[in-house]
Design an enzyme around this catalytic site. Structure first.
Site, PDB file in Angstrom:
ATOM      1  N   ASP A   1     -38.419  38.124  -9.175  1.00 39.37           N
ATOM      2  CA  ASP A   1     -38.868  37.394  -7.989  1.00 39.37           C
ATOM      3  C   ASP A   1     -38.397  35.950  -8.055  1.00 39.37           C
ATOM      4  OD1 ASP A   1     -41.027  35.742  -9.367  1.00 39.37           O
ATOM      5  OD2 ASP A   1     -41.726  37.753  -9.842  1.00 39.37           O
TER       6      ASP A   1
ATOM      7  N   GLU B   1     -11.421  52.624 -26.805  1.00 40.72           N
ATOM      8  CA  GLU B   1     -12.553  52.050 -26.064  1.00 40.72           C
ATOM      9  C   GLU B   1     -12.735  50.571 -26.418  1.00 40.72           C
ATOM     10  OE1 GLU B   1     -15.605  55.808 -25.411  1.00 40.72           O
ATOM     11  OE2 GLU B   1     -15.420  54.970 -27.422  1.00 40.72           O
TER      12      GLU B   1
END
Ligand code: DGJ
Length: 736
Positions: free
Chosen positions: A534, A614
């Site tokens: 928020d 990777e």
């Protein structure tokens, strides 16, 4: 001047670049709301409010011969209680004589340059000298309860903030049972409500529905803003879409229990009242005392995209603070999904070394490191290292990590305590517990009573020691249960209804002290993922862990929903292992990278389990993110598809403010045989310019890309992803 007062008509008009907000001191002294919407200038909008005698809508005594005047139909800036307005009220005040009636009459107003602040609460601030403040003072003529309505006007940003202050000017105690931050009446139009619901691991899912003639409530009673509902609602025109249509946003800068009530009344007028939830709220206001509500941020935009751009810019520039708000955020590796609780010195040093070799900048030691912590049943409150796990101490570990060229970050959950902890054994009364009632446990932990000074002081000292001694660069501030059993022996019985709000004020005070004492630390908020995402938290922590669901495909919907109100720079996002630990889904590393790069970017996996290929790919991803970071965090975010619908692909785009650069992201959710071509119509480009697509060197005009659309190659395989960079090369000549 963005605040204009027309004395002869009693009009107060607030103007931003694209919107007008108008109120009127009407003849009986009420503060009437006249208009909020697309810019109309300072024209008197009172013509919209024709009055008729309406059955069962009574008339104030002072206006007894004016049958057409009723508080029940009057649009108001702060709705009254118990005196004839039967719609949602903004105030609840219990007086010593037992009465609850409250209505406010205009007393005076003042306007000034700059933006007001709110004591102890997060509030947007002026950043560039454009903001202006209007304060209107009103008073209940009988009880003398005084109300000051605050309006902050940010003209260029198209934001108007609101807050209220209540002052008891009498000598007897008043108990506030409700004190809303904002009341907004919209008497015209037909509206949809767009709100953001969710659950742990699936936060902020947009839900849009036409308003019905009922009161709808979007709220949290969990003591935190919550995974389940976000303190942000949008009212948009039924026809509004991403590009056009009236959209009003109301975003509460508050991290505790909140309530937004939305009512479509008998005459099709809409009222929204938003603020601290009144469900468990009861605040004693002694004579001479003041109470400030949290701030609500209102924005108006043409289309949902514009509304999002307003909030993104506003939160980044005028709410987030500190050194990191606009700066590069270090690419991190977080230990959580690599180790969970199985941490020890050797394991962590090995992880950090592997992280450094990948080009990671910050290593974060997540949960499991502190005294007595082996799982989630013990240790919270004892914020010092477990010597069995870290025999040479945390300071030694930190030094070693720094020597690898990494920054060092740490996970804490300061607001909580485990029963199995030294802190709890020493101070069992520091945890919330109702008299005679065994408290609810969440993750087997209790909530510390942050309303008490000594608890906050303990936490400040413990955190300061931890941060200082270990050269901490980053803090992940977690919270892993909803609040309950709000009772504190530190407060008299009549004040127990204050605890929910006092708890939030306590967090804010603690965070204020810590962020001020450690300005170089990057704080990331977290509440079991995105349970306290928020605008209040963003005032202290410029980024918040978006969700505990790190599955890239699930994240598409989570980050999509979050983007309606919050900028990419606020969204904590990491690449995790495949198969994903939450869903078991396998996705390509490229896809995971592209999704996480639309947030603050980092890794949360065990590099020891990666192949050489990777690792190479991760090194390249980090370099790519560093190049694109400012475009992603500071650029304009365009939702090109609706990720909440099960479409075969999701696309989104970031475009720099000047239109010179753009980044297109596409992820396939299910590949189809013989699929239709996908023409993605890009947004925010300069139609008259030529853009080079960096990946293949081809060139297309902005107009072609926006009106014809970029034609994607067919998406095949499991969860494929494409990222394309568009770079403006030259402007096309007008006569070309
Ligand atoms: C919840 C957080 O969201 C996770 O990322 C992790 O930090 C755990 N808590 C640790 O307990």
């Amino acid at each position: 001047m963005s605040i204009v007062y027309d004395k002869s008509r009693g009009l107060l008009t607030l103007e931003t670049d694209a919107s007008t907000y108008q109120m009127r001191i009407e003849d009986h002294g009420y503060l009437e709301h006249l208009y909020y919407g697309p810019k109309v200038g300072v024209s008197d909008m009172s013509f919209m409010h024709r009055r008729y005698d309406r059955g069962f809508s009574g008339n104030p005594y002072a206006a007894k011969f004016e049958r057409a005047f009723s508080l029940d139909t009057l649009c108001q800036e702060y709705s009254s209680f118990g005196v004839g307005d039967y719609r949602i009220h903004s105030i609840g005040a219990l007086h010593s004589d037992g009465s609850r009636c409250a209505e406010f009459h205009y007393v005076s107003h003042e306007s000034k340059a700059g933006k007001y602040a709110l004591p102890g609460l997060p509030a947007a601030y002026d950043n560039g000298g454009e903001a202006e403040t209007l304060i209107v003072t009103l008073r209940d003529p009988i009880t003398k309860l005084t109300l000051r309505l605050y309006y902050g006007v940010f003209p260029r940003l198209d934001v108007i903030t609101r807050a209220a202050e209540l002052i008891n000017e009498g000598t007897e105690d008043v108990f506030l049972e409700k004190a809303a931050s904002v009341c907004l009446d919209i008497p015209f139009g037909s509206w949809d409500l767009l709100s953001f619901h969710g659950r742990h691991c699936m936060e902020r899912q947009p839900e849009r529905a036409a308003l019905s003639h009922a009161v709808q409530i979007v709220s949290s009673e969990r003591g935190m803003s919550s995974h389940q509902q976000n303190p942000f609602v949008i009212l948009c025109d039924r026809e509004a879409n991403e590009d056009h249509g009236d959209c009003f946003g109301l975003m509460l800068a508050y991290s505790g229990s909140f309530k937004a009530e939305i009512e479509l009344d008998q005459f099709d007028s809409v009222r929204v009242v938003m603020g601290i939830s009144d469900t468990q709220f009861r605040w004693k206001l002694a004579g001479g005392e003041h109470f400030f509500t949290p701030e609500a941020n209102l924005a108006f935009g043409d289309g949902l995209t514009r509304l999002s751009h307003i909030y993104h810019a506003f939160l980044r520039n005028n709410v987030c603070r500190g050194e990191y708000k606009l700066a590069h955020r270090p690419v991190l590796l977080n230990s959580w999904e690599a180790t969970y609780y199985a941490v020890n010195e050797n394991r962590i040093l090995a992880l950090a070394e592997q992280a450094a070799a990948l080009g990671v900048e910050l290593f974060v030691l997540d949960d499991g490191w502190f005294h007595g912590r082996r799982d989630d049943n013990a240790g919270l409150g004892d914020w010092f290292e477990d010597r069995d796990l870290f025999p040479h101490g945390l300071t030694h570990l930190a030094k070693k990590i720094l020597a690898m060229g990494l920054q060092f970050g740490i996970w804490v959950e300061p607001e909580m305590v485990s029963e199995a902890s030294e802190l709890y054994r020493a101070h069992p009364d520091w945890a919330f517990q109702a008299p005679g009632r065994a408290p609810m446990l969440g993750r087997n932990q209790l909530v510390l009573d942050l309303t008490r000074d000594e608890v906050r002081d303990y936490l400040f000292d413990a955190m300061a020691k931890l941060f200082r001694e270990n050269n901490i660069h980053y803090v992940k501030w977690d919270l892993n249960r909803s609040l309950s059993d709000l009772y504190s022996p530190a407060w008299e019985p009549g004040r127990q209804g204050e605890l929910g709000h006092r708890y939030v004020l306590g967090i804010y005070e603690l965070l204020e002290r810590l962020t001020a004492a450690f300005p170089h630390i990057l704080f990331e908020g977290c509440a079991g993922g995105g349970g306290r995402f928020d605008a209040g938290m963003l005032y202290y922590t410029p980024q918040i862990w978006c969700s505990d669901d790190t599955d890239a495909i699930e994240r598409l919907a989570i980050q999509y929903g979050t983007s309606f109100g919050y900028p990419a720079s606020a969204m904590g996002a990491h690449v995790s292992a495949s198969p994903n630990h939450q869903t078991g889904r396998s996705t390509p590393l490229n896809t995971r990278g592209i999704v996480a790069m639309s947030g603050t970017f980092g890794y949360e996996l065990d590099p020891g389990k990666l192949t050489e290929t990777e690792k190479q790919e991760i090194r390249a991803q980090i370099l790519r993110f560093r190049e694109d970071e400012m475009l992603v965090h500071g650029g304009r975010y365009y939702r090109l598809t609706d990720a909440s619908k099960q479409l075969p692909y999701v696309a989104w785009q970031f475009t720099s403010e000047d239109g010179s650069k753009s980044l297109l992201n596409v992820v396939g959710r299910h590949s189809q045989a013989n699929a239709p071509l996908i023409h993605l119509r890009l947004k925010g480009l300069d139609p008259k310019a030529v853009y080079e697509i960096a990946e293949d060197g081809s060139c297309l005009s902005g107009a072609a890309l926006m009106y014809g659309g970029y034609t994607l190659p067919l998406l095949t395989g499991d969860y494929p992803a494409i990222q394309l960079h568009f770079v403006r090369k030259q402007a096309i000549r007008e006569d070309a």
